[in-house]
Design a protein around this motif. Structure first.
Motif, PDB file in Angstrom:
ATOM      1  N   ASP A  47      -0.777   5.361 -56.885  1.00  6.88           N
ATOM      2  CA  ASP A  47      -0.846   5.583 -55.515  1.00  6.88           C
ATOM      3  C   ASP A  47      -1.377   4.127 -54.922  1.00  6.88           C
ATOM      4  N   GLN A  48      -2.377   3.598 -55.496  1.00  2.29           N
ATOM      5  CA  GLN A  48      -2.927   2.355 -54.650  1.00  2.29           C
ATOM      6  C   GLN A  48      -1.841   1.133 -55.159  1.00  2.29           C
ATOM      7  N   ARG A  50       1.423   1.385 -55.170  1.00  2.00           N
ATOM      8  CA  ARG A  50       2.583   1.643 -54.133  1.00  2.00           C
ATOM      9  C   ARG A  50       2.066   1.544 -52.743  1.00  2.00           C
ATOM     10  N   THR A  51       1.014   1.912 -52.350  1.00  2.00           N
ATOM     11  CA  THR A  51       0.471   1.758 -51.004  1.00  2.00           C
ATOM     12  C   THR A  51       0.158   0.212 -50.698  1.00  2.00           C
ATOM     13  N   TYR A  82      10.462   5.057 -55.750  1.00  2.00           N
ATOM     14  CA  TYR A  82       9.405   5.446 -54.417  1.00  2.00           C
ATOM     15  C   TYR A  82       9.860   4.361 -53.290  1.00  2.00           C
TER      16      TYR A  82
END
Length: 133
Positions: A47-48, A50-51, A82
């Motif tokens: 998540d980190q 991709r963000t 993604y």
């Protein structure tokens, strides 16, 4: 989003070898613009990662990109898939020097044609080169 001309190539790799891959490509084809390496470090979670990439794309006003990841089904490929979905870009795995050079040379090919072009070039680049003489 903007048109495909001038789109960026984003290298998603486990560790910093994407940076070195880019340097090697420049040894062969000269200066390469609109290519960024984004390493996945051991302390990063998906998540980190991709963000962080989405934030970088937004900050640098990058609207269209080709996301090249190093390992099929790995975290970098999950991120590439993604990111391509979220941005209307292209995602491909199996990053190597030949794939990067192909992406640079073909970055302005239409989205629906680009994966086929790059896959064909990739297949042609893998060879048994053992000396048999």
């Amino acid at each position: 989003m903007g048109n495909i001309l001038g789109r960026y190539i984003i290298l998603l790799t486990h560790g910093s070898w994407g940076i070195e891959c880019l340097k090697s490509a420049e040894m062969i084809i000269g200066d390469v613009d609109r290519v960024k390496a984004y390493p996945l470090n051991p302390e990063d979670n998906l998540d980190q990662y991709r963000t962080g990439i989405l934030e970088m794309l937004k900050e640098q006003k990058i609207e269209k990109a080709i996301f090249l990841s190093d390992l099929k089904c790995g975290s970098t490929s999950q991120a590439a898939s993604y990111l391509a979905y979220m941005t209307g870009g292209i995602a491909m795995s199996g990053l190597n020097l030949a794939l990067l050079i192909s992406a640079v040379r073909n970055r302005d090919v239409q989205n629906d044609e680009l994966p086929g072009v790059m896959l064909e070039e990739g297949k042609n680049d893998i060879s048994d080169i053992r000396f048999t003489g």
